[in-house]
Design a protein around this motif. Sequence first.
Motif, PDB file in Angstrom:
ATOM      1  N   SER A 237      15.168  17.702  12.325  1.00 53.59           N
ATOM      2  CA  SER A 237      14.301  17.083  11.316  1.00 53.59           C
ATOM      3  C   SER A 237      12.866  16.967  11.801  1.00 53.59           C
ATOM      4  O   SER A 237      12.260  15.894  11.764  1.00 53.59           O
ATOM      5  CB  SER A 237      14.851  15.713  10.906  1.00 53.59           C
ATOM      6  N   HIS A 238      12.307  18.104  12.246  1.00 55.24           N
ATOM      7  CA  HIS A 238      10.921  18.139  12.709  1.00 55.24           C
ATOM      8  C   HIS A 238       9.982  17.711  11.576  1.00 55.24           C
ATOM      9  O   HIS A 238      10.156  18.109  10.426  1.00 55.24           O
ATOM     10  CB  HIS A 238      10.534  19.555  13.127  1.00 55.24           C
ATOM     11  N   ASP A 239       8.952  16.939  11.928  1.00 51.95           N
ATOM     12  CA  ASP A 239       7.984  16.534  10.903  1.00 51.95           C
ATOM     13  C   ASP A 239       6.566  16.638  11.466  1.00 51.95           C
ATOM     14  O   ASP A 239       6.140  17.700  11.877  1.00 51.95           O
ATOM     15  CB  ASP A 239       8.294  15.138  10.365  1.00 51.95           C
ATOM     16  N   GLY A 240       5.803  15.525  11.498  1.00 49.08           N
ATOM     17  CA  GLY A 240       4.396  15.588  11.887  1.00 49.08           C
ATOM     18  C   GLY A 240       4.183  16.022  13.324  1.00 49.08           C
ATOM     19  O   GLY A 240       5.016  15.795  14.197  1.00 49.08           O
ATOM     20  N   ASN A 241       3.019  16.654  13.568  1.00 47.71           N
ATOM     21  CA  ASN A 241       2.644  17.157  14.891  1.00 47.71           C
ATOM     22  C   ASN A 241       1.206  16.766  15.234  1.00 47.71           C
ATOM     23  O   ASN A 241       0.375  16.555  14.347  1.00 47.71           O
ATOM     24  CB  ASN A 241       2.647  18.693  14.935  1.00 47.71           C
ATOM     25  N   ALA A 242       0.911  16.757  16.513  1.00 43.72           N
ATOM     26  CA  ALA A 242      -0.464  16.771  17.016  1.00 43.72           C
ATOM     27  C   ALA A 242      -0.503  17.673  18.236  1.00 43.72           C
ATOM     28  O   ALA A 242       0.479  17.767  18.982  1.00 43.72           O
ATOM     29  CB  ALA A 242      -0.940  15.373  17.388  1.00 43.72           C
ATOM     30  N   VAL A 243      -1.623  18.366  18.434  1.00 40.53           N
ATOM     31  CA  VAL A 243      -1.766  19.307  19.546  1.00 40.53           C
ATOM     32  C   VAL A 243      -2.844  18.809  20.492  1.00 40.53           C
ATOM     33  O   VAL A 243      -3.961  18.482  20.073  1.00 40.53           O
ATOM     34  CB  VAL A 243      -2.142  20.719  19.049  1.00 40.53           C
ATOM     35  N   PHE A 244      -2.515  18.784  21.774  1.00 43.45           N
ATOM     36  CA  PHE A 244      -3.458  18.409  22.814  1.00 43.45           C
ATOM     37  C   PHE A 244      -3.507  19.522  23.861  1.00 43.45           C
ATOM     38  O   PHE A 244      -2.797  20.520  23.758  1.00 43.45           O
ATOM     39  CB  PHE A 244      -3.063  17.071  23.446  1.00 43.45           C
ATOM     40  N   ASN A 245      -4.327  19.346  24.878  1.00 41.98           N
ATOM     41  CA  ASN A 245      -4.525  20.379  25.897  1.00 41.98           C
ATOM     42  C   ASN A 245      -4.465  19.724  27.255  1.00 41.98           C
ATOM     43  O   ASN A 245      -5.178  18.748  27.502  1.00 41.98           O
ATOM     44  CB  ASN A 245      -5.895  21.049  25.681  1.00 41.98           C
ATOM     45  N   ASP A 246      -3.613  20.237  28.145  1.00 39.47           N
ATOM     46  CA  ASP A 246      -3.537  19.657  29.493  1.00 39.47           C
ATOM     47  C   ASP A 246      -4.334  20.462  30.515  1.00 39.47           C
ATOM     48  O   ASP A 246      -4.189  20.259  31.726  1.00 39.47           O
ATOM     49  CB  ASP A 246      -2.085  19.519  29.939  1.00 39.47           C
ATOM     50  N   GLY A 247      -5.175  21.367  30.024  1.00 37.21           N
ATOM     51  CA  GLY A 247      -5.984  22.197  30.909  1.00 37.21           C
ATOM     52  C   GLY A 247      -5.404  23.567  31.141  1.00 37.21           C
ATOM     53  O   GLY A 247      -6.126  24.522  31.439  1.00 37.21           O
ATOM     54  N   ARG A 248      -4.095  23.708  30.989  1.00 36.63           N
ATOM     55  CA  ARG A 248      -3.438  24.998  31.165  1.00 36.63           C
ATOM     56  C   ARG A 248      -2.636  25.378  29.934  1.00 36.63           C
ATOM     57  O   ARG A 248      -2.736  26.488  29.437  1.00 36.63           O
ATOM     58  CB  ARG A 248      -2.536  24.971  32.398  1.00 36.63           C
ATOM     59  N   ASN A 249      -1.848  24.425  29.445  1.00 41.09           N
ATOM     60  CA  ASN A 249      -1.011  24.663  28.275  1.00 41.09           C
ATOM     61  C   ASN A 249      -1.409  23.737  27.132  1.00 41.09           C
ATOM     62  O   ASN A 249      -2.148  22.766  27.325  1.00 41.09           O
ATOM     63  CB  ASN A 249       0.466  24.436  28.617  1.00 41.09           C
ATOM     64  N   TYR A 250      -0.886  24.055  25.945  1.00 41.83           N
ATOM     65  CA  TYR A 250      -0.978  23.118  24.830  1.00 41.83           C
ATOM     66  C   TYR A 250       0.157  22.111  24.966  1.00 41.83           C
ATOM     67  O   TYR A 250       1.246  22.425  25.460  1.00 41.83           O
ATOM     68  CB  TYR A 250      -0.832  23.842  23.496  1.00 41.83           C
ATOM     69  N   LEU A 251      -0.097  20.896  24.521  1.00 35.95           N
ATOM     70  CA  LEU A 251       0.933  19.862  24.465  1.00 35.95           C
ATOM     71  C   LEU A 251       1.099  19.448  23.010  1.00 35.95           C
ATOM     72  O   LEU A 251       0.146  18.973  22.378  1.00 35.95           O
ATOM     73  CB  LEU A 251       0.560  18.661  25.334  1.00 35.95           C
ATOM     74  N   LEU A 252       2.282  19.639  22.484  1.00 36.14           N
ATOM     75  CA  LEU A 252       2.582  19.347  21.094  1.00 36.14           C
ATOM     76  C   LEU A 252       3.453  18.090  21.042  1.00 36.14           C
ATOM     77  O   LEU A 252       4.550  18.070  21.600  1.00 36.14           O
ATOM     78  CB  LEU A 252       3.332  20.537  20.483  1.00 36.14           C
ATOM     79  N   ILE A 253       2.947  17.031  20.408  1.00 35.37           N
ATOM     80  CA  ILE A 253       3.758  15.832  20.181  1.00 35.37           C
ATOM     81  C   ILE A 253       4.326  15.921  18.773  1.00 35.37           C
ATOM     82  O   ILE A 253       3.596  16.116  17.809  1.00 35.37           O
ATOM     83  CB  ILE A 253       2.963  14.533  20.351  1.00 35.37           C
ATOM     84  N   GLN A 254       5.645  15.760  18.678  1.00 36.19           N
ATOM     85  CA  GLN A 254       6.343  16.066  17.432  1.00 36.19           C
ATOM     86  C   GLN A 254       7.228  14.911  16.990  1.00 36.19           C
ATOM     87  O   GLN A 254       7.991  14.348  17.774  1.00 36.19           O
ATOM     88  CB  GLN A 254       7.193  17.313  17.643  1.00 36.19           C
ATOM     89  N   ASN A 255       7.129  14.574  15.691  1.00 34.88           N
ATOM     90  CA  ASN A 255       7.996  13.565  15.090  1.00 34.88           C
ATOM     91  C   ASN A 255       9.340  14.161  14.702  1.00 34.88           C
ATOM     92  O   ASN A 255       9.437  15.356  14.391  1.00 34.88           O
ATOM     93  CB  ASN A 255       7.358  13.016  13.813  1.00 34.88           C
ATOM     94  N   HIS A 256      10.355  13.285  14.671  1.00 39.57           N
ATOM     95  CA  HIS A 256      11.670  13.660  14.157  1.00 39.57           C
ATOM     96  C   HIS A 256      12.076  12.613  13.122  1.00 39.57           C
ATOM     97  O   HIS A 256      12.299  11.452  13.451  1.00 39.57           O
ATOM     98  CB  HIS A 256      12.688  13.753  15.299  1.00 39.57           C
ATOM     99  N   GLU A 257      12.158  13.067  11.867  1.00 45.81           N
ATOM    100  CA  GLU A 257      12.364  12.141  10.746  1.00 45.81           C
ATOM    101  C   GLU A 257      13.859  11.923  10.512  1.00 45.81           C
ATOM    102  O   GLU A 257      14.460  12.460   9.589  1.00 45.81           O
ATOM    103  CB  GLU A 257      11.693  12.681   9.479  1.00 45.81           C
ATOM    104  N   ILE A 258      14.459  11.104  11.377  1.00 42.84           N
ATOM    105  CA  ILE A 258      15.894  10.857  11.363  1.00 42.84           C
ATOM    106  C   ILE A 258      16.116   9.358  11.180  1.00 42.84           C
ATOM    107  O   ILE A 258      15.566   8.543  11.930  1.00 42.84           O
ATOM    108  CB  ILE A 258      16.548  11.361  12.660  1.00 42.84           C
ATOM    109  N   GLY A 259      16.932   8.994  10.178  1.00 45.39           N
ATOM    110  CA  GLY A 259      17.044   7.599   9.788  1.00 45.39           C
ATOM    111  C   GLY A 259      18.189   6.825  10.401  1.00 45.39           C
ATOM    112  O   GLY A 259      18.378   5.654  10.072  1.00 45.39           O
ATOM    113  N   GLY A 260      18.962   7.435  11.297  1.00 41.02           N
ATOM    114  CA  GLY A 260      20.077   6.724  11.929  1.00 41.02           C
ATOM    115  C   GLY A 260      20.720   7.592  12.990  1.00 41.02           C
ATOM    116  O   GLY A 260      20.342   8.745  13.189  1.00 41.02           O
ATOM    117  N   ASN A 261      21.695   7.036  13.677  1.00 40.32           N
ATOM    118  CA  ASN A 261      22.346   7.753  14.771  1.00 40.32           C
ATOM    119  C   ASN A 261      22.844   9.113  14.300  1.00 40.32           C
ATOM    120  O   ASN A 261      23.529   9.229  13.285  1.00 40.32           O
ATOM    121  CB  ASN A 261      23.503   6.923  15.308  1.00 40.32           C
TER     122      ASN A 261
END
Length: 478
Positions: free
Chosen positions: A87-111
């Motif tokens: 359940s991938h949803d929103g993202n943001a992209v950052f840079n650690d100097g060598r690679n991209y870093l993608l922070i990703q939401n998971h839209e899951i409402g329970g176990n």
Amino acid sequence: MSLDRRSVLRGAAAGATGVGFAAVGTVPTLAQATPAPQHTPYPVNRPFPPLVDDPKGLLALPPGFKYTVVTSAGETKLKTGQPTPGSHDGNAVFNDGRNYLLIQNHEIGGNNALGVPQIEGTVYDPGVGAAGGCTVISVDRDGRNRGEWVGISGTLTNCAGGHTPWGTWLTCEETEGKANGTTRLKDHGYVFEVWADGETAHPVPLKALGRYAHEALAVDKSRTHIYLSEDASGPNGLFYRWSAPAGYRLGAQSWKDLANVDFGTYEAMAILGDDGKPIPDVAYLTSAQLLRPFRVAWVPVPDRDAVSVSCRKQLADGTVTRGKKFEGVFGTDEGVYVVNSYAKSGTSDLPTDAVPHDGMVWFYSYKAKTIQLVTYFPENAAADKGDAAKYFDYNFDGPDNVTVTPWGSLVLAEDGNASSHILSSTPGGPTYAIARNMLNDSEFCGPAFSADGRILFVNIQDPGLTLAITGPWHTYLA
């Protein structure tokens, strides 16, 4: 994430500078009632060529573009060996100097079998099990996965959010679920801050930003305001603003202050008509008002933690402007974009005398304190029935997430009917299809450009795919 702001954004702030607005419920003078017109034209991007079907049946793209699958729920692995959550949803992209870093939401409402595993130090509510949360993905310059790990766990229905100027991600819970002593040991419906370094985790609810079905947010350039959307019905949701106390600027340690529910002020938007009174719902405005600036007032929310009454229900109809499915939010140096996905005819969520639509994109100018409708999709009855459209790459509906490209134009992700697209949109101008989901009818989520303009990352929520799209972006967007 730093964006190169062009005149496409400055234009939206050009109208109505210095124009005041009357208090809610009062009749303004003519000068107050008529903001200065928008004169600065938006540049129109070069049209994207027609999409070419993918032999693999996944993603139709224009000629010269290609994609790489970065993650696949249940198939790729976290560093702990557990499967990538779904359940991938929103993202943001950052840079650690060598690679991209993608922070990703998971839209899951329970176990869930493909929920975000609870990793020590990242857990907010242990009672929800492997549910929502965020993962962090290291991606090289060619879009290849170099490792995934958990950024936060024990949250619910993490939908969208927004990046911060200090390099973190604010993830939003799209729920109002309160503690029940069993599957929820804590209240939910909050914003949380997520770090990308794999070491820092503060799973602390930012109660100052309200408790409701959050969708997305944006921090303004001055670091003194945060703008937030609400995806809710019965009544429709609101667009909110958090304001810092005098002399305070947001930063890397602000999570400690934002954990205090009474920190700063919290207000909801009222779009004012020519009579100075709030327009009850955004659906009263149509393409006839495209680019027209409307003055905005902000109305205090009495109990932002919604202890007994939901935030949107605390404000009476006629005092604020409601909207069906306030969704994506993205900020620039000059203002903030916010999306309404749709308002369908014949439903209780559309005022009887308002106009149905299949998508609106708005721009709020910080300086002018006005809001403009910059993109409008009329209702498409055939698409609403789920019928296959003959010209499906011309007819669009259900814009959801929004991002601003490094060149200043917009990219929208459709959560629509009949077909789902990634769209290139010029405020006040044309919209082009730049990708189409050929796999299924699942929505696209979380479009996010790397700051260098090389890769557009995007998700297909079901079955849970992250895609890195490369190609001559500069040719069509610059």
